[in-house]
Scaffold this motif. Structure first.
Motif, PDB file in Angstrom:
ATOM      1  N   ASP A  56      70.729 -32.886  31.592  1.00  0.00           N
ATOM      2  CA  ASP A  56      70.918 -33.473  32.920  1.00  0.00           C
ATOM      3  C   ASP A  56      70.306 -34.866  33.013  1.00  0.00           C
ATOM      4  OD1 ASP A  56      72.098 -31.093  33.781  1.00  0.00           O
ATOM      5  OD2 ASP A  56      70.181 -30.275  34.512  1.00  0.00           O
ATOM      6  N   CYS A  57      69.248 -35.071  32.264  1.00  0.00           N
ATOM      7  CA  CYS A  57      68.439 -36.287  32.424  1.00  0.00           C
ATOM      8  C   CYS A  57      68.587 -37.293  31.284  1.00  0.00           C
ATOM      9  CB  CYS A  57      66.957 -35.907  32.542  1.00  0.00           C
ATOM     10  SG  CYS A  57      66.604 -34.725  33.852  1.00  0.00           S
ATOM     11  N   TYR A  58      69.073 -36.839  30.126  1.00  0.00           N
ATOM     12  CA  TYR A  58      69.095 -37.706  28.945  1.00  0.00           C
ATOM     13  C   TYR A  58      70.407 -37.611  28.189  1.00  0.00           C
ATOM     14  CZ  TYR A  58      64.056 -38.131  29.607  1.00  0.00           C
ATOM     15  OH  TYR A  58      62.817 -38.389  30.134  1.00  0.00           O
TER      16      TYR A  58
ATOM     17  N   VAL B  58      63.135 -35.221  15.370  1.00  0.00           N
ATOM     18  CA  VAL B  58      62.984 -36.198  16.454  1.00  0.00           C
ATOM     19  C   VAL B  58      64.232 -37.076  16.517  1.00  0.00           C
ATOM     20  CG1 VAL B  58      61.596 -38.071  17.402  1.00  0.00           C
ATOM     21  CG2 VAL B  58      60.480 -36.201  16.192  1.00  0.00           C
ATOM     22  N   TYR B  59      64.722 -37.289  17.749  1.00  0.00           N
ATOM     23  CA  TYR B  59      65.959 -38.032  17.966  1.00  0.00           C
ATOM     24  C   TYR B  59      65.741 -39.146  18.990  1.00  0.00           C
ATOM     25  CZ  TYR B  59      68.071 -33.856  15.884  1.00  0.00           C
ATOM     26  OH  TYR B  59      68.391 -32.816  15.040  1.00  0.00           O
ATOM     27  N   LYS B  60      66.593 -40.143  18.932  1.00  0.00           N
ATOM     28  CA  LYS B  60      66.645 -41.120  20.006  1.00  0.00           C
ATOM     29  C   LYS B  60      67.270 -40.459  21.228  1.00  0.00           C
ATOM     30  CE  LYS B  60      67.353 -45.282  17.170  1.00  0.00           C
ATOM     31  NZ  LYS B  60      68.273 -46.424  16.903  1.00  0.00           N
ATOM     32  N   CYS B  61      66.889 -40.903  22.402  1.00  0.00           N
ATOM     33  CA  CYS B  61      67.559 -40.452  23.612  1.00  0.00           C
ATOM     34  C   CYS B  61      67.440 -41.549  24.663  1.00  0.00           C
ATOM     35  CB  CYS B  61      66.989 -39.125  24.124  1.00  0.00           C
ATOM     36  SG  CYS B  61      65.271 -39.179  24.658  1.00  0.00           S
ATOM     37  N   THR B  62      68.347 -41.525  25.628  1.00  0.00           N
ATOM     38  CA  THR B  62      68.346 -42.534  26.686  1.00  0.00           C
ATOM     39  C   THR B  62      68.191 -41.853  28.034  1.00  0.00           C
ATOM     40  OG1 THR B  62      69.831 -43.945  25.400  1.00  0.00           O
ATOM     41  CG2 THR B  62      69.614 -44.427  27.757  1.00  0.00           C
ATOM     42  N   HIS B  63      67.194 -42.278  28.799  1.00  0.00           N
ATOM     43  CA  HIS B  63      66.961 -41.738  30.125  1.00  0.00           C
ATOM     44  C   HIS B  63      68.067 -42.237  31.044  1.00  0.00           C
ATOM     45  CE1 HIS B  63      64.365 -41.425  33.941  1.00  0.00           C
ATOM     46  NE2 HIS B  63      64.662 -40.201  33.559  1.00  0.00           N
TER      47      HIS B  63
END
Length: 499
Positions: A42-44, A56-61
């Motif tokens: 929902d958030c990323y 560990v992964y990249k994510c965008t808020h």
């Protein structure tokens, strides 16, 4: 000649119903669980896996479009009690060089821990690059790296936390920044808290002074990791580590950076004395310092606080030279202004400081923070703050300093923590785009206003009582210009002093 400034006396209202509300960097670090809770998706937006780490992964808020990182753990790989225990360790870390956690989630399949971006090269990458170029690390760089690591470990150990796996791949070098801006990561996999052990009867100091090497002594935690070349002799494959194990790891890193080699051929050789041949050709001062860090018996190694003060590291202690006196004055004036803010203003500032500031935003403030933290323990004491005011030419009588400090110490732990310090810098946190994002976060139901029910949700920290409606109403009252019992965005902006 600098003209001393006189600060108006601080008045604390005993009728302030929110006076007992404690605010710190953990206040807004929520763990989302349950059927109706927010989900990570929902958030990323999930991005690519980071090559340095296995999970560990990249994510965008989505709300702020900022890049972060997320550690994803399958529920079958870790039990919930262990997960929450590790999460608690990560959440308590509040230091410029330690990875910051934003929030966490759990669903039927996974646990998700969202942190500041870890999409940087590691110290291991930096070593490899220099090796390929045939260039060695010089003394100034090695001294700065070790100084930064020891400063971090001094903070961790004083908060009863062992990292447990200090090695180059767990030390990130943020793009375009110096080695004093290193970011120590991977607490989740290896860190150990000594608090439970001590609360069950172990003596304070056991973690540093015990000589046992079997991993079972009082004051020692247990980890589960493969033994590496940077692991201390007492740290076996099944764990068994304490604060002095972290010190050993710093010694191996220092040796490796200076020589391009290891003080022993393979990990199992760390249980044998380091040969005389290994020290041949090394600068005598460096050799003396590293010998102390690499002492076989844990009790013979210095604690981080002593190692940090070693003469060999003096070359790297140049932070003071970077701090402009005008900047120091500006910061101290900001602290004085912040002390007059009410709890809601402080809370918003704290939220922005912990959730919305990028590393580049904080760079110059980090230097001031270190400059003010005279003993490098990762926090600012009342005396250190008073000294800072004095140097800035701000006169505060000692009796008023006590009241000032109470207002600045938002969580009441007796010191000014890193995130508290950032929250106090008005020009840093009161930018309109950051205020918009903070308003949206405090407007928990998304109806365009902040109401007392929103505050009850936002201050619902684990282990804390939900604030009462009357307290929430009182917090809104001073900023509610039209008296309708709720805050619009424009009222919110005015409240924060950004006219």
């Amino acid at each position: 000649m600098k003209i001393p400034l006189r600060i108006d006396p601080i008045r604390i209202s005993l009728r302030d119903q929110s006076k007992g509300l404690k605010i710190n960097h953990q206040t807004f670090v929520f763990h989302h669980e349950g059927e109706n809770a927010l989900k990570f998706q929902d958030c990323y937006d999930l991005g690519a896996k980071l090559r340095t780490f296995r999970d560990v992964y990249k994510c965008t808020h989505k709300a702020t479009k900022t890049e972060r990182s997320v550690k994803i753990l399958g529920r079958e790989t870790i039990d919930r009690e262990t997960f929450l225990g590790k999460l608690a360790i990560l959440k308590k870390m509040d230091h410029p060089n330690l990875v910051h956690v934003f929030e966490s989630f759990e669903d039927g399949s996974n646990y998700y821990v969202v942190t500041e971006s870890m999409a940087h090269d590691s110290l291991y990458d930096a070593i490899s690059t220099k090796r390929e170029a045939g260039v060695a690390f010089g003394k100034p760089h090695v001294a700065q790296i070790l100084l930064t690591l020891l400063e971090c470990l001094n903070y961790c150990h004083s908060h009863n936390v062992i990292h447990g796996n200090i090695q180059p791949k767990n030390i990130l070098v943020p793009t375009g920044m110096g080695f004093d801006k290193l970011l120590v990561v991977n607490f989740f996999d290896s860190s150990v808290s000594l608090e439970k052990r001590r609360s069950s009867g172990a003596r304070a100091g056991d973690s540093s002074d015990d000589d046992s090497t079997d991993g079972t002594s009082a004051g020692m935690g247990r980890t589960s990791k493969r033994k590496t070349r940077f692991a201390a002799p007492e740290a076996g494959a099944d764990g068994g580590t304490h604060t002095k194990s972290d010190i050993w790891s710093c010694g191996v890193i220092g040796y490796h950076l200076l020589t391009g080699k290891y003080p022993f051929e393979k990990p199992s050789d760390s249980r044998k004395p380091i040969s005389r041949k290994a020290w041949k050709g090394m600068d005598p001062e460096a050799q003396e310092f590293l010998r102390e860090l690499l002492a076989f018996r844990p009790s013979d190694r210095p604690p981080a606080s002593e190692a940090y003060d070693a003469d060999w590291l003096a070359l790297a202690k140049s932070v003071e030279a970077k701090v402009d006196s005008a900047m120091q004055d500006e910061v101290m004036k900001s602290l004085s202004k912040f002390s007059k803010k009410d709890k809601l203003q402080q809370a918003v500032s704290a939220y922005i400081a912990t959730h919305l500031l990028a590393k580049i935003d904080k760079e110059k403030w980090d230097e001031i923070y270190r400059h003010s933290d005279r003993n490098s323990d990762g926090v600012i004491s009342k005396k250190e703050l008073l000294d800072g005011f004095a140097k800035a030419g701000i006169r505060i009588p000692r009796n008023e300093m006590d009241e000032l400090f109470v207002r600045l110490d938002m969580d009441g732990n007796g010191v000014i923590d890193y995130s508290e310090f950032l929250a106090m810098q008005g020009d840093l946190v009161c930018q309109r785009d950051k205020l918009r994002a903070a308003f949206d976060a405090f407007d928990t139901d998304g109806n365009g206003y902040i109401e007392k029910e929103d505050l009850q949700v936002i201050f619902q920290s684990p282990g804390e009582k939900v604030i009462s409606k009357s307290t929430a109403k009182a917090m809104l009252k001073s900023a509610d210009q039209d008296g309708d019992g709720k805050l619009s965005f424009e009222e919110f902006v005015v409240m924060m002093g950004n006219h």
